[in-house]
Design an enzyme around this catalytic site. Structure first.
Site, mmCIF file in Angstrom:
data_model
loop_
_atom_site.group_PDB
_atom_site.id
_atom_site.type_symbol
_atom_site.label_atom_id
_atom_site.label_comp_id
_atom_site.label_asym_id
_atom_site.label_seq_id
_atom_site.Cartn_x
_atom_site.Cartn_y
_atom_site.Cartn_z
ATOM 1 N N HIS A 72 0.845 -1.195 0.000
ATOM 2 C CA HIS A 72 0.000 0.000 0.000
ATOM 3 C C HIS A 72 0.877 1.241 0.000
ATOM 4 C CE1 HIS A 72 -4.113 -1.679 1.422
ATOM 5 N NE2 HIS A 72 -3.472 -2.556 0.671
ATOM 6 N N TYR A 201 -8.662 5.847 7.927
ATOM 7 C CA TYR A 201 -8.693 6.218 9.343
ATOM 8 C C TYR A 201 -9.687 7.369 9.454
ATOM 9 C CZ TYR A 201 -4.267 3.678 10.185
ATOM 10 O OH TYR A 201 -3.291 2.724 10.298
ATOM 11 N N PRO A 293 -2.939 1.208 19.180
ATOM 12 C CA PRO A 293 -2.785 0.650 17.833
ATOM 13 C C PRO A 293 -2.905 1.650 16.683
ATOM 14 C CG PRO A 293 -4.915 0.064 18.740
ATOM 15 C CD PRO A 293 -4.159 0.732 19.842
ATOM 16 N N LYS A 297 1.913 0.306 15.031
ATOM 17 C CA LYS A 297 3.338 0.183 15.354
ATOM 18 C C LYS A 297 3.697 -0.995 16.274
ATOM 19 C CE LYS A 297 4.972 3.469 12.944
ATOM 20 N NZ LYS A 297 4.881 2.854 11.628
ATOM 21 N N TYR A 385 4.859 6.675 9.516
ATOM 22 C CA TYR A 385 3.944 5.559 9.254
ATOM 23 C C TYR A 385 4.660 4.421 8.527
ATOM 24 C CZ TYR A 385 -0.465 3.172 8.307
ATOM 25 O OH TYR A 385 -1.482 2.241 8.260
#
Ligand code: FAD
Ligand code: DHB
Length: 391
Positions: A72, A201, A293, A297, A385
């Protein structure tokens, strides 16, 4: 019985360490409290940084991930009824994350350990590390009513947040840092196509929601819930209704729902125990630290710990060089704290904090607005990220 490294815990940290050491001719045993089916039934993380992907290749367990995992190059942040794409690759010289479930990684590691004849004891009861402040540490445990003792050079504490390793260290030798959040994540796994090609998100007045996936036909969704909510208060219909309400309308309308095949509530916590080495006991993964979460990570930090720890042990056995083991705790913690910061920040950015009032809510919205319009802010998010380097 004697091995070079005794490993407590057969989750991803313990199995990966055991596999990497075995490939270098270092003998290990893994002592796991649960039966294998239970460990393989746990649904947890799903987003892998390139560092973890490289570790799985080095451990020779990457074949299925390469075939079935999905790269992704971005994800969406939704708020105010709209989705905004964060271009991970565009902000990081082409870096991406791999979407492949922790459950599958664990299965691949067990298969590889079995194929190499690795020693794994399941249903090991009362595993206890002893004398790790001396040169002759050992482990004891019970299995089928019999007592066992394993002598070793080092003990790796890979037994998660509730394990025995960290608890065996005198409290005066540990400094613990903790933040507990007043909410949890209710997660559902369903055999339905994902809501979108990439993760979403979502920040919403009713609370955070996340649309994730394991494959093109298996979806993973989460909604923020109060920490004391009960699973039986969340039949599938209520979950899907709540998720839809927290997504932009177009996404909600096209959401394909189905029967949940797993449903669980995970509390959110930030936690670090320092240092990660106590004589010949070395903590790794969730045994030493927990992140909420939101930044994906937890598993990735377990992998970077195992990177530093495996190199320290391999150098020690190859050349007698102890410098890698001496610096293990510091190196691992430097990276852990940066991931703690990032996970805390993503959690603050995206969740609803009921007790904070309207000022905090407007500041949160201003930060989201700024983020999706500022290339510098998106680059900082993307860099964290996809994963900071192992250094
Ligand atoms: P664990 O996976 O916890 O493995 C530890 C192992 O040790 C377990 O198999 C346990 O049974 C065993 N053990 C425990 N005590 C003993 C003992 N006394 N003796 C012997 N064995 C013992 N991360 C994300 O990035 N995204 C997510 O969505 C996400 N969801 C999560 C949901 C839950 C419910 C939990 C608990 C964690 C989640 N995480 C998530 C975090 C991520 O899964 C962990 O960071 C990762 O599993 C850490 O791996 P580990 O091997 O260090 O610990
Ligand atoms: C998943 C979990 C996360 O915590 C996250 O940030 C992204 C994805 C998942 O389980 O798919």
């Amino acid at each position: 019985m004697r091995v070079q490294v005794g490993i407590i815990g057969g989750g991803p940290s313990g199995l990966l360490l055991s596999q990497l050491l075995h490939l270098q001719g270092i003998e290990t045993i893994v002592l796991e409290r649960r039966e294998r089916a239970y460990v393989l039934g746990r649904i947890r993380a799903g987003v892998l940084e390139q560092g973890l992907v490289a570790m799985l290749r080095e451990a020779k367990v990457a074949e299925r991930m390469e075939a079935e995992g999905e790269l992704h190059e971005g994800f969406d942040i939704a708020f105010g009824g709209r989705r905004h794409r964060i271009d991970l690759a565009g902000h990081t010289n082409g870096a991406a994350v791999m979407v492949y479930g922790q459950t599958e990684i664990t299965r691949d590691l067990y298969d590889a350990r079995d194929a190499m004849g690795g020693l794994i004891v399941h249903e090991a009861v009362d595993v206890t590390p002893h004398d790790f402040d001396s040169d002759a540490p050992y482990l004891t445990y019970r299995k089928d009513g019999r007592e066992h003792r394993i002598d070793c050079d080092f003990i790796a504490g890979c037994d998660g947040f509730h394990g025995a390793s960290r608890k065996s260290i005198p409290t005066s030798a540990l400094k613990e840092y903790e933040r507990v959040y007043p909410f949890g994540w209710l997660g559902v796994l369903s055999e339905t196509p994902p809501a979108s090609d990439e993760l979403i998100y979502s920040n919403h007045e009713r609370g955070f929601a996340l649309c994730s996936m394991r494959s093109r036909s298996l979806s993973r969704y989460y909604v923020q819930v109060l920490v004391d909510e009960k699973l039986d208060e969340w039949p599938d219909e209520r979950f899907w209704d709540e998720l839809r309400m927290r997504l932009p309308e177009e996404t909600a309308q096209s959401l394909v729902t189905g029967v949940s095949i797993e449903k669980s509530i995970a509390p959110l916590r930030s936690f670090v125990a320092e240092p990660m080495r106590h004589g010949r006991l070395l903590l790794a993964g969730d045994a030493a630290h927990i992140v909420p979460p939101t930044g994906a990570k937890g598993l990735n930090l377990a992998a970077s710990d195992i990177y530093f720890l495996s190199r320290g042990l391999i150098d020690y056995y190859r050349t007698g060089d102890e410098s890698g083991l001496a610096s293990y705790s510091q190196k691992a913690l430097d990276r852990v704290w940066k991931a703690e910061r990032f996970s805390w920040w993503m959690t603050e950015l995206l969740h609803r904090f009921q007790d904070r009032g309207p000022f905090a809510a407007r500041i949160q919205r201003a930060e989201l607005d700024y983020l999706v319009k500022s290339s510098a802010a998106m680059a900082a998010l993307a860099e964290n990220y996809v994963g900071l380097p192992y250094e």
